[in-house]
Design a protein around this motif. Structure first.
Motif: not given
Ligand SMILES: [Zn+2]
Length: 212
Positions: A155, A158, A187, A193
């Motif tokens: 992602c 994150c 995400c 996330c």
């Molecule tokens: Zn994420």
């Protein structure tokens, strides 16, 4: 004492407690455990510039974390000092997304604002994803079309390996009045996330890329 811990920093501290729990369940060597403890407190203290004696006293007990119960107890004591994400009103939404007519404040009932580095929600009707983040002490709104991929990947917000979707947004091109479409994998589940965010680096990069 005023709240001083950001959500991402809280998650970072939580991750450190996991390392300690894991250490205590797998290592018997006292020296190794002591080294783990020192490293944990050092990393946690390094999150903050100008740490006060009072704040130090709050964080220090991380060295005593050995199992899940200790960790929960320790984290519970930190919670009052976590800075919640700003309350969002209809007015804020209108200001951040002036072109999105009739856009409503997302339902925040299930969201812990203390565990929020950014607010992300999908408008089911239009398949648009809206993101509100704090950048340089200012609220920034980003919007894009969301395309499900039913894939897992890294992602862009994150940095964790999760079920992702493609977030397609328009950014200003190099020439005046031109736009470029950009896609980023993020995400699908924004709450999950947020739980993964242990530093704001990626989120800030993302904002700079899309907003710059
Ligand atoms: Zn994420």
């Amino acid at each position: 004492m005023e709240p001083f811990i950001r959500s991402d920093q809280y998650n970072f501290i939580k991750a450190q407690t996991k390392i300690l729990i894991n250490g205590h369940s797998t290592v018997n060597d006292r020296d190794v455990l002591n080294a783990l403890k020192s490293l944990a407190i050092e990393k946690v203290v390094n999150l903050f510039s100008d740490i006060s004696e009072e704040q130090m006293q709050l964080l220090n007990p991380i060295m005593k974390v050995e199992d899940k119960e200790n960790a929960q107890e320790f984290l519970l004591k930190l919670k009052p000092y976590v800075i919640p994400f700003k309350e969002i009103t209809d007015k804020t939404i209108k200001k951040l997304f002036p072109k999105a007519k009739k856009l409503k404040v997302p339902s925040l009932e299930d969201i812990d604002l203390k565990e929020t580095s950014y607010l992300g929600w999908t408008d089911k009707g239009s398949n648009k994803k809206y993101i509100i983040a704090n950048f340089d002490n200012k609220l920034i709104g980003l919007q894009g079309t969301i395309k499900s991929t039913s894939q897992t990947g890294i992602c862009a917000l994150c940095n964790a390996h999760e079920e992702t979707a493609m977030f397609i947004s328009r950014t200003k091109g190099s020439r005046k009045d031109t736009f470029t479409k950009r896609g980023n994998y993020i995400c699908q589940d924004s709450q999950k996330c947020n739980q993964n965010i242990i530093t704001l680096d990626k989120l800030n990069d993302f904002i700079l890329r899309l907003n710059g």
